[in-house]
Design a protein around this motif. Structure first.
Motif, short mmCIF file in Angstrom:
data_model
loop_
_atom_site.label_atom_id
_atom_site.label_comp_id
_atom_site.label_asym_id
_atom_site.label_seq_id
_atom_site.Cartn_x
_atom_site.Cartn_y
_atom_site.Cartn_z
N ARG A 35 0.49 -1.97 -3.41
CA ARG A 35 -0.38 -0.94 -2.83
C ARG A 35 -1.68 -0.82 -3.62
NH1 ARG A 35 1.70 2.44 0.88
NH2 ARG A 35 3.94 2.30 1.31
N ASN A 36 -2.70 -0.30 -2.93
CA ASN A 36 -3.97 -0.04 -3.60
C ASN A 36 -3.76 0.92 -4.77
OD1 ASN A 36 -5.39 -1.63 -1.80
ND2 ASN A 36 -5.93 0.08 -0.46
N HIS A 38 -2.25 0.20 -7.56
CA HIS A 38 -1.04 -0.08 -8.35
C HIS A 38 -1.26 -1.16 -9.41
CE1 HIS A 38 2.31 1.85 -5.69
NE2 HIS A 38 1.26 2.62 -5.84
N HIS A 192 5.43 -3.32 -7.89
CA HIS A 192 6.16 -2.27 -7.16
C HIS A 192 6.97 -1.45 -8.15
CE1 HIS A 192 8.10 -0.31 -3.82
NE2 HIS A 192 9.29 -0.69 -4.22
N ARG A 269 1.60 7.90 0.00
CA ARG A 269 0.82 7.14 0.96
C ARG A 269 -0.51 7.85 1.20
NH1 ARG A 269 4.19 3.68 4.08
NH2 ARG A 269 6.39 3.92 3.57
#
Length: 385
Positions: A35-36, A38, A192, A269
């Motif tokens: 994800r952006n 991370h 992740h 999110r």
């Protein structure tokens, strides 16, 4: 082989990854996913040597050359071809290797007529492309490409895809274009839950396996929790009974030994809802007999163009480079005056334009927050942030 050992990095108390280890073997092309925010670009910078890790190290073979796409554009040569050849490896037998840079330039959408032009004459998007051409022509041992598909049209995208599929060295790639990434990579490397994990295959293979593992983890956790509650109920019920003392003690030790699986945290999110203006009417835009040329009427980019845009239409403009796609948008945005014809925008329509490069539309003295507030003073700092 490139070795990354026990790498950790945090920013301002926010942990990106912790004790991450992986290897990159010869010829592996790896897609970095996550994800952006991370840590993908941060990992790139650590491998490049531009940023220090909090802990751990990156081990490169001796004389190993990394090639990464510079975000800052600083041309040094007088024309496009010389700039593309700037970092060509030296020829061992004196052969002129500029043909290699020429092939890459053509593949990336440049024409031979442009080779003698100064790099500064290019549009912002093509300046970025020229930087990419120079990198590919330099033939490093490993390419680190962070969003290389920006500013590429379909033809150039396909050419770059084919080029990277045949790349003999190593590759580490970040891109939001999943289709492009899957066409190029041999392995996926994910960030992740603050961990890095490398596995062979495409991104879909990784996501499918990760989802299955997390579902299995949660089922196991729920079953363990249920059994634990049953055991705790047994202990509570028979704690005072001497005849059950051995069984109670055994179950207490079992619970201590088992521990408790922690619940997987919900990953935040980002959710955006952009404001827009409702259009009252049926036709926001009419184009009549529109023609445009940068030089003279013998060299029209397009001529006698008629188009009506209906409310709700979403239109894609396609065509080869240099055929007038950006020019048409600039005409509609009133950045350029038509050579002939007219553009009629309904008084009820509000037009906004986002071009390839928008630096000139920003105030260099303003902060990011001030810049957004300027576009909508009613938004307030909370919404802007």
């Amino acid at each position: 082989m490139i070795k990354v050992e026990q790498l950790s990095k945090s920013f301002g108390g926010q942990l990106l990854f912790e004790k991450a280890s992986f290897n990159i073997a010869k010829g592996e092309r790896i897609g970095l996913i996550g994800r952006n925010g991370h840590g993908k670009s941060t990992l790139f910078k650590i491998i490049e040597g531009k940023l220090e890790a909090d802990d751990g190290k990156v081990i490169l073979p001796r004389s190993y050359r990394l090639g990464f796409l510079e975000q800052k554009i600083a041309f040094q040569k007088k024309n496009i071809l010389e700039e593309a050849c700037r970092d060509l490896p030296p020829s061992e037998d004196g052969v002129d290797l500029s043909y290699q840079a020429k092939a890459i330039l053509l593949g990336m959408g440049f024409s031979e007529e442009q080779f003698s032009l100064p790099p500064e004459s290019l549009s912002g998007g093509f300046q970025v492309r020229l930087n990419l051409v120079r990198l590919l022509a330099s033939k490093p041992d490993m390419l680190l490409l962070d969003e290389p598909t920006n500013y590429l049209d379909i033809v150039s995208l396909r050419w770059l895809e084919s080029f990277l599929q045949q790349w003999p060295g190593e590759l580490l790639l970040i891109t939001h274009d999943r289709q492009f990434m899957d066409a190029v990579i041999t392995h996926s490397l994910s960030i992740h839950r603050h961990q890095l994990r490398k596995m062979a295959g495409k991104t879909g293979d990784y996501y499918q396996q990760r989802d299955q593992e997390e579902k299995h983890y949660e089922l196991t956790r729920q079953n363990q929790l249920k059994k634990r509650e049953q055991t705790e109920a047994f202990i509570e019920k028979f704690r005072a009974k001497a005849s059950k003392a051995r069984q109670v003690q055994s179950r207490v030790k079992l619970l201590e030994k088992q521990g408790v699986k922690s619940e997987l945290s919900e990953i935040e999110r980002l959710a955006f809802r952009f404001p827009y203006s409702d259009f009252i009417g049926k036709w926001p835009l009419h184009i009549k007999d529109l023609s445009y040329s940068y030089t003279d009427q013998q060299n029209w980019l397009f001529s006698q163009l008629d188009l009506s845009v209906k409310a709700g239409d979403k239109i894609g403009i396609i065509g080869k480079n240099g055929k007038g796609k950006t020019t048409l948008l600039r005409l509609l945005a009133n950045d350029l005056e038509p050579s002939c014809g007219s553009i009629e925008i309904s008084p009820n329509a509000k037009v906004s334009y986002f071009g390839q490069t928008n630096v000139e539309r920003l105030d260099p003295q303003a902060s990011i927050e001030e810049e957004i507030l300027r576009s909508d003073p009613s938004a307030g700092r909370t919404l802007v942030r």
